[in-house]
Motif scaffolding. Structure first.
Motif, PDB file in Angstrom:
ATOM      1  N   GLU A  69       0.836  -1.212   0.000  1.00  0.00           N
ATOM      2  CA  GLU A  69       0.000   0.000   0.000  1.00  0.00           C
ATOM      3  C   GLU A  69       0.870   1.260   0.000  1.00  0.00           C
ATOM      4  O   GLU A  69       0.474   2.304  -0.498  1.00  0.00           O
ATOM      5  N   LEU A  70       2.039   1.159   0.609  1.00  0.00           N
ATOM      6  CA  LEU A  70       2.937   2.318   0.648  1.00  0.00           C
ATOM      7  C   LEU A  70       3.719   2.460  -0.654  1.00  0.00           C
ATOM      8  O   LEU A  70       4.589   3.320  -0.779  1.00  0.00           O
ATOM      9  N   GLY A  71       3.452   1.574  -1.601  1.00  0.00           N
ATOM     10  CA  GLY A  71       4.049   1.727  -2.924  1.00  0.00           C
ATOM     11  C   GLY A  71       5.266   0.865  -3.198  1.00  0.00           C
ATOM     12  O   GLY A  71       5.979   1.087  -4.182  1.00  0.00           O
ATOM     13  N   VAL A  72       5.530  -0.131  -2.343  1.00  0.00           N
ATOM     14  CA  VAL A  72       6.689  -0.997  -2.566  1.00  0.00           C
ATOM     15  C   VAL A  72       6.252  -2.172  -3.446  1.00  0.00           C
ATOM     16  O   VAL A  72       5.215  -2.790  -3.193  1.00  0.00           O
ATOM     17  N   SER A  73       7.030  -2.478  -4.469  1.00  0.00           N
ATOM     18  CA  SER A  73       6.670  -3.564  -5.386  1.00  0.00           C
ATOM     19  C   SER A  73       6.888  -4.911  -4.705  1.00  0.00           C
ATOM     20  O   SER A  73       7.681  -5.029  -3.768  1.00  0.00           O
ATOM     21  N   ARG A  74       6.213  -5.925  -5.195  1.00  0.00           N
ATOM     22  CA  ARG A  74       6.379  -7.270  -4.633  1.00  0.00           C
ATOM     23  C   ARG A  74       7.845  -7.719  -4.610  1.00  0.00           C
ATOM     24  O   ARG A  74       8.328  -8.171  -3.571  1.00  0.00           O
ATOM     25  N   PRO A  75       8.573  -7.599  -5.733  1.00  0.00           N
ATOM     26  CA  PRO A  75       9.982  -8.031  -5.692  1.00  0.00           C
ATOM     27  C   PRO A  75      10.787  -7.269  -4.635  1.00  0.00           C
ATOM     28  O   PRO A  75      11.644  -7.859  -3.965  1.00  0.00           O
ATOM     29  N   ASP A  76      10.480  -5.990  -4.445  1.00  0.00           N
ATOM     30  CA  ASP A  76      11.231  -5.222  -3.443  1.00  0.00           C
ATOM     31  C   ASP A  76      10.844  -5.638  -2.015  1.00  0.00           C
ATOM     32  O   ASP A  76      11.687  -5.620  -1.117  1.00  0.00           O
ATOM     33  N   VAL A  77       9.597  -6.003  -1.820  1.00  0.00           N
ATOM     34  CA  VAL A  77       9.212  -6.526  -0.509  1.00  0.00           C
ATOM     35  C   VAL A  77      10.009  -7.806  -0.251  1.00  0.00           C
ATOM     36  O   VAL A  77      10.597  -7.995   0.818  1.00  0.00           O
ATOM     37  N   GLY A  78      10.064  -8.664  -1.248  1.00  0.00           N
ATOM     38  CA  GLY A  78      10.808  -9.915  -1.105  1.00  0.00           C
ATOM     39  C   GLY A  78      12.274  -9.651  -0.775  1.00  0.00           C
ATOM     40  O   GLY A  78      12.842 -10.273   0.130  1.00  0.00           O
ATOM     41  N   ARG A  79      12.876  -8.693  -1.456  1.00  0.00           N
ATOM     42  CA  ARG A  79      14.292  -8.367  -1.203  1.00  0.00           C
ATOM     43  C   ARG A  79      14.496  -7.866   0.216  1.00  0.00           C
ATOM     44  O   ARG A  79      15.515  -8.142   0.848  1.00  0.00           O
ATOM     45  N   ALA A  80      13.538  -7.098   0.717  1.00  0.00           N
ATOM     46  CA  ALA A  80      13.684  -6.557   2.075  1.00  0.00           C
ATOM     47  C   ALA A  80      13.754  -7.682   3.106  1.00  0.00           C
ATOM     48  O   ALA A  80      14.442  -7.568   4.119  1.00  0.00           O
ATOM     49  N   PHE A  81      13.037  -8.763   2.842  1.00  0.00           N
ATOM     50  CA  PHE A  81      13.058  -9.886   3.791  1.00  0.00           C
ATOM     51  C   PHE A  81      14.279 -10.777   3.587  1.00  0.00           C
ATOM     52  O   PHE A  81      14.556 -11.663   4.379  1.00  0.00           O
ATOM     53  N   ARG A  82      14.982 -10.571   2.461  1.00  0.00           N
ATOM     54  CA  ARG A  82      16.077 -11.473   2.126  1.00  0.00           C
ATOM     55  C   ARG A  82      17.403 -10.767   2.359  1.00  0.00           C
ATOM     56  O   ARG A  82      18.139 -10.485   1.433  1.00  0.00           O
ATOM     57  N   THR A  83      17.692 -10.460   3.608  1.00  0.00           N
ATOM     58  CA  THR A  83      19.005  -9.861   3.906  1.00  0.00           C
ATOM     59  C   THR A  83      19.708 -10.711   4.959  1.00  0.00           C
ATOM     60  O   THR A  83      19.874 -11.902   4.775  1.00  0.00           O
ATOM     61  N   PHE A  84      20.104 -10.115   6.059  1.00  0.00           N
ATOM     62  CA  PHE A  84      20.948 -10.791   7.057  1.00  0.00           C
ATOM     63  C   PHE A  84      20.268 -11.998   7.691  1.00  0.00           C
ATOM     64  O   PHE A  84      20.911 -12.880   8.212  1.00  0.00           O
ATOM     65  N   ASN A  85      18.940 -11.994   7.677  1.00  0.00           N
ATOM     66  CA  ASN A  85      18.207 -13.101   8.285  1.00  0.00           C
ATOM     67  C   ASN A  85      17.377 -13.840   7.238  1.00  0.00           C
ATOM     68  O   ASN A  85      16.328 -14.397   7.541  1.00  0.00           O
ATOM     69  N   ALA A  86      17.896 -13.868   6.009  1.00  0.00           N
ATOM     70  CA  ALA A  86      17.158 -14.449   4.882  1.00  0.00           C
ATOM     71  C   ALA A  86      16.750 -15.898   5.147  1.00  0.00           C
ATOM     72  O   ALA A  86      15.744 -16.375   4.637  1.00  0.00           O
TER      73      ALA A  86
END
Ligand code: SF4
Ligand code: SF4
Ligand code: SF4
Ligand code: SF4
Lengths: 396, 260
Positions: free
Chosen positions: B228-245
């Motif tokens: 809703e805040l305008g983040v695309s699905r792939p970018d949401v996925g990337r946000a979750f896939r970092t140090f604790n992926a």
């Protein structure tokens, strides 16, 4: 009531005299100020620190500051913080102990003297505080927390030390946010009692004045040092109109009719599953709520084992630890935790303290990151009164 | 130093950047107290002097990425009375766990001139996947206050004060403005475990999820809000896939956002 003696009219210069007169009496002035894009309560020294010309736009999960087309000093509703932060600080020390060198392995305790046992009571609070710009719902919230922390058999020394002697300057709201529903909760928008002074901001073309209502002797004492004039009919009527307009523009409504029985009769309503699907169990709603009083206790020791203290911090019924009883959390599901929050605010609070735990300030709606709305949830339960899920969940 | 013998401390490194060990060395004000309360027996980053085990407390940094390390961690466990993992690598697999979602063999020739010299596992996994762990301290890097608390708790036989609730509680206690509500900045704080003292929101940035999933994360509801805040699905996925992926709830949410 004699309006001429109890109500006066002052201008902005008079407001500064008023603040100075309170400060001269040794009070620390705390009032609204703009910080990081929101209006918070912080130390102020004059009306120049107030959010002149600002207003707020609020909705579920949404807050933005906006410019007004006038210089109103109180032209906004409540922000994320409440006075709770000053009376019931987010973190405080309950007791502290230091190992007595001669006592060897004795674990010590509050009775050991000197460094031991001193809580963050009056001493931790510093100078007595004056709250500038307290809204009606907030006065009500303070009265509710007074009952929680000062009523009954045990009084809370941290709260009592800070609450003692607080000077309260109320402001009758000149506008309601889209999240406000104090009228439903019978908690506003006009401050009826519990203040030393109450202001109504009168803005009318060129005119920018404040009607001041005097609530206590010390309020009158302060006002004796402030230039102004007795209020006439025009001003009292103008102030009444401000309150009427605000009351008529409440953004939200909550039907409180029979709410206690309604919620007690709907523990198994499937709506709790629906809200659990949206709720993050993040705890923001309880943190911003001006009446929520839960805290947790943490033991802190230094590495050398010579000092220990117990700290208490704001807690929330959305954390797993809140209902942790030997071996597990009683309210493990999000459903049971949201239900606990809303049922406590609107129903069990009445049995516990004789009033609702909600004053309709709307903070829990605005500051919920996903915009969950207590008025909407209560309406949904009412609309589906008595409904039960496919089968009972069996959780508490 | 006289008095009763101090418990021995060892610090071990596996696949990691050293940031968490440095957090220990960065405890400047407390280093003297640490040295007075524990005997630093094996901490190559701090001292070349090594005292033979067994050790009372082992702090383990890094994830398991090679067959040799998978063996070495067993020896560390055998030599340790108490084993505490420090940081996202040791506790969740770290950023290097991104390899878990691809074929590592594809990358080797691109990165290394002589891939045949490389003897690596196809996954990066947390210590707890290999040996028993007494306590996992999260963070990328860990928070020094939490580290000191864990050491102090170990010394005095109490429970560490490391809560599992969200970063939001730290934000609100500290009086930090919510960046998501007031600025519209996407923030992982509501699904991330507290511990950093809301460092990023205190700098007007959204939380990056360094401390991994909180106790009851509703990642799907937060993702919906991010969109809703305008983040695309792939970018949401990337946000979750970092140090604790590699942490369950974050891994699953990233996968849910991969789906077309
Ligand atoms: S429940 Fe919500 S609206 Fe009611 S007093 Fe608390 S924060 Fe305000
Ligand atoms: S609603 Fe929850 S956090 Fe608030 S007072 Fe009740 S139990 Fe405590
Ligand atoms: S209702 Fe909103 S603020 Fe409260 S715990 Fe759920 S998501 Fe957080
Ligand atoms: S800024 Fe992020 S972590 Fe802080 S309260 Fe808002 S959503 Fe939670």
């Amino acid at each position: 009531m004699e309006p001429a003696t109890l109500q006066r009219v002052i201008d902005r210069a008079g407001l500064d005299q008023l603040l100075a007169a309170i400060a001269r009496r040794g009070f620390r002035l705390i009032g609204p100020a703009v910080r990081d894009g929101v209006i918070v309560y912080d130390d102020i020294s004059s009306s120049a620190d107030l959010p002149a010309g600002w207003t707020d736009e609020q909705d579920g999960g949404h807050y933005r500051l906006r410019r007004r087309d006038d210089d109103a000093l109180f032209g906004y509703a409540v922000g994320p913080q409440s006075w709770k932060r000053y009376l019931f600080p987010p973190t405080s020390v309950v007791w502290r102990s230091a190992r007595d060198k001669d006592a060897g392995q004795d674990p010590g305790g509050a009775a050991d003297g000197d460094a031991n046992g001193a809580p963050d009571g009056a001493a931790g609070a510093g100078a007595p505080m004056a709250f500038i710009g307290v809204r009606s719902c907030e006065l009500r919230a303070i009265a509710i927390q007074d009952r929680v922390f000062l009523g009954g058999q045990h009084t809370d020394p941290v709260y009592a030390g800070r609450r003692e002697g607080v000077f309260l300057v109320a402001v009758n709201c000149g506008q309601a946010a889209a999240t406000c529903f104090c009228v439903s909760m019978d908690a506003g928008p006009k401050a009826e009692s519990g203040f030393d002074l109450a202001l109504t901001e009168l803005l009318d073309g060129e005119r920018h004045e404040f009607l001041v209502e005097i609530g206590t002797g010390r309020g009158a004492d302060v006002m004796s040092e402030v230039a102004g004039r007795p209020a006439g009919r025009t001003e009292t009527q103008a102030a009444d109109r401000v309150t009427e307009q605000t009351a008529a523009s409440m953004g939200r409504h909550l039907d409180t009719g029979g709410i206690k029985d309604l919620l007690y009769g709907n523990f198994e309503n499937p709506r709790w599953d629906d809200v659990a699907g949206r709720c993050l169990t993040c705890g923001n709603c309880t943190m911003v709520c001006p009446t929520c009083f839960c805290f947790s206790i943490t033991d802190v020791t230094d590495l050398a084992g010579t000092e220990a203290e117990q700290q208490r911090s704001w807690d929330s019924c959305f954390t797993m630890d809140h209902s942790y009883i030997h071996g597990g959390s009683v309210r493990a599901s999000s459903r049971s935790r949201y239900r606990q929050w809303m049922t406590h605010k609107l129903a069990t609070w009445i049995d516990q303290f004789g009033t609702s735990g909600c004053v309709g300030c709307g903070r829990c709606i605005t500051w919920c990151p996903v915009g969950i709305d207590i008025t909407e949830e209560a309406a949904a339960i009412r609309a589906s009164d008595g409904a039960t899920g496919e089968e009972g969940h069996g959780d508490a | 130093m006289t008095g009763p013998p101090r418990p021995t401390l060892a610090v071990w490194k596996f696949a990691s950047c050293d940031g968490c060990q440095l957090t220990l060395l960065n405890c400047e004000d407390e280093l003297a107290d640490i040295a007075a309360s524990v005997q630093v027996a094996n901490f190559p980053e701090a001292s070349r002097e090594v005292i033979a085990g067994p050790y009372d407390l082992s702090l383990v940094e890094g994830s398991i990425t090679t067959p040799a390390d998978a063996e070495r961690i067993r020896a560390v466990r055998d030599a340790s009375r108490f084993l505490v993992t420090i940081g996202a690598c040791a506790s969740a697999g770290g950023i290097q766990a991104l390899r878990n979602f691809r074929e590592a063999d594809e990358y080797l020739p691109v990165v290394y001139a002589r891939p045949d010299y490389i003897d690596t596992l196809r996954t990066s996994t947390p210590i707890a996947d290999h040996v028993g762990v007494d306590f996992e301290l999260r963070g990328c890097p860990i928070d020094r206050h939490q580290l000191l608390d864990v050491i102090s708790a170990f010394l005095h036989g109490r429970k560490p004060s490391v809560p599992g609730y969200s970063v939001c509680l730290e934000c609100k206690r500290a009086g930090i403005t919510c960046v998501m509500v007031a600025h519209g900045t996407p923030c992982l704080g509501p699904v991330t475990q507290a511990g950093c003292r809301a460092l990023c929101p205190s700098c007007a940035r959204g939380c990056y999820g360094c401390f991994g999933p909180m106790e009851t994360p509703n990642t799907a509801a937060l993702s919906a809000r991010w969109r809703e805040l305008g983040v695309s699905r792939p970018d949401v996925g990337r946000a979750f896939r970092t140090f604790n992926a590699n942490s369950g709830p974050f891994r699953e949410e990233a996968e849910a956002n991969d789906a077309p």
